[in-house]
Design an enzyme around this catalytic site. Structure first.
Site, PDB file in Angstrom:
ATOM      1  N   GLN A 116       6.442  -5.518   9.197  1.00  0.00           N
ATOM      2  CA  GLN A 116       5.688  -6.571   8.114  1.00  0.00           C
ATOM      3  C   GLN A 116       6.607  -6.505   6.838  1.00  0.00           C
ATOM      4  O   GLN A 116       6.421  -7.174   6.073  1.00  0.00           O
ATOM      5  CB  GLN A 116       4.399  -5.722   7.953  1.00  0.00           C
ATOM      6  CG  GLN A 116       3.510  -6.160   9.118  1.00  0.00           C
ATOM      7  CD  GLN A 116       3.728  -5.029  10.447  1.00  0.00           C
ATOM      8  OE1 GLN A 116       4.321  -4.431  10.216  1.00  0.00           O
ATOM      9  NE2 GLN A 116       2.971  -5.673  11.150  1.00  0.00           N
ATOM     10  N   GLY A 133     -16.179  -1.444  18.149  1.00  0.00           N
ATOM     11  CA  GLY A 133     -15.742  -0.744  16.944  1.00  0.00           C
ATOM     12  C   GLY A 133     -15.335  -1.822  15.812  1.00  0.00           C
ATOM     13  O   GLY A 133     -15.119  -3.026  16.061  1.00  0.00           O
ATOM     14  N   ALA A 134     -15.127  -1.094  14.672  1.00  0.00           N
ATOM     15  CA  ALA A 134     -14.791  -2.244  13.416  1.00  0.00           C
ATOM     16  C   ALA A 134     -14.031  -1.423  12.415  1.00  0.00           C
ATOM     17  O   ALA A 134     -14.069  -1.704  11.242  1.00  0.00           O
ATOM     18  CB  ALA A 134     -15.994  -2.924  12.801  1.00  0.00           C
ATOM     19  N   CYS A 187       0.768  -1.222  -0.154  1.00  0.00           N
ATOM     20  CA  CYS A 187       0.058   0.029   0.007  1.00  0.00           C
ATOM     21  C   CYS A 187       0.813   1.330  -0.100  1.00  0.00           C
ATOM     22  O   CYS A 187       0.210   2.324  -0.368  1.00  0.00           O
ATOM     23  CB  CYS A 187      -1.041   0.044   1.342  1.00  0.00           C
ATOM     24  SG  CYS A 187      -0.033  -0.063   2.900  1.00  0.00           S
ATOM     25  N   ASN A 188       2.179   1.311   0.408  1.00  0.00           N
ATOM     26  CA  ASN A 188       2.936   2.399   0.399  1.00  0.00           C
ATOM     27  C   ASN A 188       3.924   2.317  -0.411  1.00  0.00           C
ATOM     28  O   ASN A 188       4.871   3.527  -0.480  1.00  0.00           O
ATOM     29  CB  ASN A 188       3.523   2.438   1.815  1.00  0.00           C
ATOM     30  CG  ASN A 188       2.718   2.992   2.961  1.00  0.00           C
ATOM     31  OD1 ASN A 188       2.007   3.663   2.840  1.00  0.00           O
ATOM     32  ND2 ASN A 188       2.797   2.255   4.104  1.00  0.00           N
ATOM     33  N   SER A 231      10.480   3.136   6.003  1.00  0.00           N
ATOM     34  CA  SER A 231       8.947   2.590   5.795  1.00  0.00           C
ATOM     35  C   SER A 231       8.232   3.926   6.313  1.00  0.00           C
ATOM     36  O   SER A 231       9.106   4.727   7.276  1.00  0.00           O
ATOM     37  CB  SER A 231       8.758   1.536   6.764  1.00  0.00           C
ATOM     38  OG  SER A 231       9.221   0.166   6.298  1.00  0.00           O
ATOM     39  N   GLU A 247     -10.394   0.891  11.227  1.00  0.00           N
ATOM     40  CA  GLU A 247      -8.864   0.505  10.946  1.00  0.00           C
ATOM     41  C   GLU A 247      -8.125   0.196  12.097  1.00  0.00           C
ATOM     42  O   GLU A 247      -7.423  -0.769  12.165  1.00  0.00           O
ATOM     43  CB  GLU A 247      -8.420   1.654   9.994  1.00  0.00           C
ATOM     44  CG  GLU A 247      -7.007   1.200   9.517  1.00  0.00           C
ATOM     45  CD  GLU A 247      -6.285   2.387   8.812  1.00  0.00           C
ATOM     46  OE1 GLU A 247      -4.890   2.276   8.465  1.00  0.00           O
ATOM     47  OE2 GLU A 247      -7.145   3.314   8.489  1.00  0.00           O
ATOM     48  N   GLU A 288       8.985  -0.995  11.078  1.00  0.00           N
ATOM     49  CA  GLU A 288       7.993  -1.757  11.245  1.00  0.00           C
ATOM     50  C   GLU A 288       8.450  -3.136  10.711  1.00  0.00           C
ATOM     51  O   GLU A 288       8.969  -3.318   9.349  1.00  0.00           O
ATOM     52  CB  GLU A 288       6.629  -1.247  10.290  1.00  0.00           C
ATOM     53  CG  GLU A 288       6.995  -0.835   8.759  1.00  0.00           C
ATOM     54  CD  GLU A 288       6.455  -1.754   8.019  1.00  0.00           C
ATOM     55  OE1 GLU A 288       6.146  -2.914   8.552  1.00  0.00           O
ATOM     56  OE2 GLU A 288       6.648  -1.824   6.669  1.00  0.00           O
ATOM     57  N   GLN A 303       6.805  -9.075   3.420  1.00  0.00           N
ATOM     58  CA  GLN A 303       6.280  -8.706   2.075  1.00  0.00           C
ATOM     59  C   GLN A 303       7.533  -8.828   1.023  1.00  0.00           C
ATOM     60  O   GLN A 303       7.228  -9.055  -0.166  1.00  0.00           O
ATOM     61  CB  GLN A 303       5.914  -7.199   2.155  1.00  0.00           C
ATOM     62  CG  GLN A 303       4.638  -6.912   2.895  1.00  0.00           C
ATOM     63  CD  GLN A 303       4.399  -5.502   3.229  1.00  0.00           C
ATOM     64  OE1 GLN A 303       5.185  -5.003   3.323  1.00  0.00           O
ATOM     65  NE2 GLN A 303       2.895  -5.445   3.234  1.00  0.00           N
TER      66      GLN A 303
END
Length: 425
Positions: free
Chosen positions: A114, A187-188, A50-51, A107, A190, A112, A118
């Site tokens: 993740q 809540g739901a 996404c980035n 990042s 992000e 981070e 990836q």
């Protein structure tokens, strides 16, 4: 051999541009094969998140313009629009860039973890597409090693720098074993989605998602094997919840002191850890006055995040040094690798000449030749043949005035001025 890293990221391109340059998982194999076919790239891999969207390429001769044009054509963008947001790194800089990316140094959230996963996925897809060979494969392995060393030898990944991760980290401090805990998420959106992911990764025994609409709660719950309920069901769920984390857009508090007091009685005053990430607050401030409640607000978490980000920035300097060393070491080993083919060919040639002279010597011995004479002839013949080609080339270089090449030959053969016999005066 030449390496190229080309792409866009959150620092150079808007969300709109990043979305248009992104690759879906289904596109990657075909895109990689097309990239190699149309840009004369021998090896290639694509990292698309996404980035960022980045292409890692190995070519005989660097051709960044051709790769940039391919990327623009593939996504139906104008080359000028893409060029305005793109960056290009070559050779050593490309190697260092890949290592920085995998280590989380480039990042949006510094350090981070993740991104390393990836990057490994990008490598796996490129292998599936058949576009990774020995050189890019070596670079990926060196990149993974550098990122692992950064994680091991620095504190860049130790402290949470997102509100969601900070909330879960605080929960780990309260409960020694999250695997025995139950969590209620209110809540739901992000942030709660990130919280659910972190709790799921920590092995929380049971997660309940409460939301105004059951449909959205169910969509989130299905991702992590959780249970979905409505906000009206919170009082019943509260008594079974060790962890409560809330983040909604409600303008009024959702959880009051009375409901929590009732739950604590049912729990026989077993503590509840609560985090209110919402603004305005979802949990009444008076709840924090209860003895068996650990209530943290978004401001408390921001203080933790700010302190941890400061700590990570300090660790980043040490990480940058490790990456620099890793990139230099890889380029050194790559340059050494370039000599392997030459050495292999030279050894094969020498062994062929040796075998020829050896067979000649064996025939002479079989015909009754004097062993000492045969050995002397073997030594002279082998020496002459090994020196023939270098002698011819050195004379040619000397005639052409190539003094630099002569000096290099002297270094290659480990010669010095005192090592040669001089003619008598």
């Amino acid at each position: 051999m030449a390496f190229l890293a080309l792409g866009i990221n959150h620092k150079t391109a808007s969300v709109d541009v990043r979305e248009r340059v992104a690759f879906t998982p289904e596109q990657l194999v075909d895109a990689l094969q097309q990239l190699c076919r149309l840009t004369s790239s021998r090896e290639a891999a694509i990292l698309s998140t996404c980035n960022r969207s980045e292409l890692y390429i190995e070519q005989d001769h660097l051709s960044a313009d051709a790769v940039l044009q391919w990327l623009a054509d593939y996504h139906r963008l104008s080359i000028d629009e893409l060029r305005a947001s793109a960056y290009v790194h070559e050779e050593h800089d490309a190697v260092k860039h890949m290592m920085r990316v995998a280590s989380g140094l480039d990042s949006l959230v510094l350090g981070e973890p993740q991104i390393l996963g990836q990057m490994k996925s990008a490598y796996a897809v490129a292998r599936e597409a058949g576009t990774v060979g020995p050189l890019l494969g070596r670079l990926f392995q060196a990149t993974f090693s550098a990122a692992k060393q950064v994680r091991t030898d620095t504190a860049i990944g130790e402290n949470p720098v997102s509100v969601a991760f900070a909330a879960v980290s605080l929960a780990k401090q309260i409960f020694a074993d999250l695997g025995r805990s139950q969590a209620l998420l209110i809540g739901a959106g992000e942030t709660i989605t990130l919280v659910a992911r972190h709790l799921h990764e920590q092995g929380v025994r049971r997660i309940v998602v409460a939301n105004r609409t059951l449909e959205r709660a169910s969509i989130l719950a299905e991702q992590f094997g959780a249970h979905a309920v409505l906000l009206a069901d919170i009082p019943q769920e509260l008594a079974n919840s060790d962890i409560v984390i809330s983040s909604t857009a409600s303008q009024l508090p959702i959880l009051g002191k009375g409901a929590v007091e009732s739950a604590l009685k049912q729990r026989r005053h077993k503590p509840i850890f609560m985090v209110d990430i919402a603004v305005p607050r979802d949990i009444e401030t008076e709840v924090g006055e209860l003895d068996d409640v650990y209530l943290y607000t978004v401001d408390d978490l921001h203080d933790v995040v700010a302190e941890n980000l400061k700590s990570r920035q300090g660790a980043a300097q040490a990480a940058e040094e490790l990456v620099s060393v890793g990139a230099e070491d890889f380029m050194l080993r790559l340059r050494e690798l370039a000599a392997v083919d030459v050495l292999r060919a030279y050894r094969q040639q020498s062994e062929r000449l040796r075998d020829e002279e050896l067979q000649k010597a064996l025939r002479l011995l079989a015909n009754g030749g004097n062993p000492e004479d045969v050995l002397a002839q073997l030594a002279r013949g082998l020496t002459n043949k090994l020196l023939h080609a270098p002698s011819v080339q050195l004379k040619k270089l000397s005639a052409e005035g190539r003094l630099d090449a002569l000096a290099m030959a002297q270094e290659l053969f480990a010669l010095n001025e005192g090592s040669t016999d001089k003619s008598p005066q």
